[in-house]
Enzyme design. Structure first.
Site, PDB file in Angstrom:
ATOM      1  CG  HIS A  77      -1.745   1.264   1.339  1.00  0.00           C
ATOM      2  ND1 HIS A  77      -2.918   1.451   0.644  1.00  0.00           N
ATOM      3  CD2 HIS A  77      -1.543   2.407   2.054  1.00  0.00           C
ATOM      4  CE1 HIS A  77      -3.407   2.649   0.931  1.00  0.00           C
ATOM      5  NE2 HIS A  77      -2.584   3.252   1.776  1.00  0.00           N
TER       6      HIS A  77
ATOM      7  CG  HIS B 129      -4.687   2.873  -8.716  1.00  0.00           C
ATOM      8  ND1 HIS B 129      -4.409   3.760  -7.684  1.00  0.00           N
ATOM      9  CD2 HIS B 129      -5.637   3.486  -9.476  1.00  0.00           C
ATOM     10  CE1 HIS B 129      -5.177   4.834  -7.805  1.00  0.00           C
ATOM     11  NE2 HIS B 129      -5.916   4.699  -8.898  1.00  0.00           N
TER      12      HIS B 129
END
Length: 325
Positions: free
Chosen positions: A91, A145
């Site tokens: 993350h 992403h």
């Protein structure tokens, strides 16, 4: 309650489509404490290193809402698909350039496979792969992403490139983009990194402060034309260039990265696949805004020179040993 709207609206003044989707208002905005892209979330599960998921808040849909009807204005169904490419389970990674080259290549191969799959749908016109990075430019989720929009039309910027490349080809019988590569290699002052398969440079005509274009040396029109070795080499170039961008000013660079290629069902012999990266910080470290001249007038201003910026970026790549981390 306001009616949900998801449609294409034609701008008769500029001659381009605008995508309208009230569904997008519901998407999470930089949430704290929970990330829908982390392992163990309802859509991700466990046991993956990269994956592609449907966007839950799409601009386009394969079951779009019925467009509105108007006497004068033109609308169309916003048919298409929106995907999210989750590049890593980690993350708090700053950027994809912090991943090993082999991992970046796996992400790229997932995108190539998705393109091959989407090409089966003859109702769609264009496969736009892009990446937005940095809170400064409004990224809604910071987990690493990228995204894919499979569009029912060719984006206006790409269409403009196609028309200019067509004109140049009809006059000179050569690819405009191949000529640009040749000119950059001849002068070499704007090249920031190159390999046997790819060349990365800040264009002579750059719009954004740290704008880098990446071209395959071989004349290639679309993703599925690339060999596995070329995809692996592209992963190395991306890691190198993005590493340099994130270190050139001593702080992470907010940027947008976009793949330009042929439309899905039309092969133009004069068009050349390439990647454009728009680094948003000026050399002062302040954010470049598309303001009055750029947004209202449509022409960009450049506060430095591409040659000087290329020199800064080459130095950052060399001193930080980018690509070898």
């Amino acid at each position: 309650m306001e009616r949900r709207i998801q449609e294409l609206r034609w701008d008769p003044v500029l001659g381009e489509w605008v995508m309208v989707s009230s569904i997008r208002e519901a998407r999470p905005w930089q949430p704290e404490g929970f990330c829908p892209f982390c392992p163990g979330a309802p859509e991700t599960g466990y046991g993956w290193d990269a994956l592609i998921l449907r966007n839950r808040y799409p601009m386009l849909s394969d079951t779009p809402l019925e467009p509105g009807k108007h006497v004068f204005y033109r609308t169309a169904p916003s048919y298409g698909r929106c995907w999210v490419v989750i590049e890593t389970p980690i993350h708090d990674l700053d950027d994809i350039s912090d991943l090993p080259v082999e991992h970046i290549a796996r992400v790229l191969n997932l995108v190539v496979d998705k393109y091959r799959e989407e090409k089966q749908d003859k109702r769609l016109a264009y496969f736009l792969f892009f990446r937005n990075k940095g809170r400064e430019i409004g990224v809604s989720l910071t987990h690493p992403h990228s995204q894919i929009y499979v569009l029912p039309f060719v984006p206006v910027r790409v269409q403009r490139e196609i028309e200019n490349a067509r004109r140049y080809y009809s006059e000179s019988k050569e690819c405009l983009f191949c000529r640009i590569i040749g000119e950059e290699e001849k002068e070499r002052v704007r090249i920031v990194y190159d390999s046997s398969d790819w060349v990365a440079f800040i264009p002579f005509y750059a719009h954004w402060p740290f704008e880098v274009h990446i071209y395959p040396r071989r004349h290639v029109g679309e993703l599925t034309d690339l060999t596995s070795d070329e995809v692996a080499a592209l992963a190395h170039v991306l890691k190198t260039v993005l590493c340099g961008l994130n270190r050139v000013l001593g702080k992470p660079m907010p940027y947008t990265m976009v793949l330009h290629q042929n439309p899905m069902h039309t092969r133009y012999p004069f068009y050349h696949l390439h990647i454009e990266i728009y680094g948003m910080y000026r050399t002062t470290g302040k954010l470049k805004y598309a303001a009055g001249m750029e947004t209202g007038g449509g022409n960009f201003t450049y506060d430095s020179t591409p040659e000087y910026v290329a020199e800064l970026l080459r130095k950052a790549i060399r001193e930080n040993k980018c690509g070898h981390m």
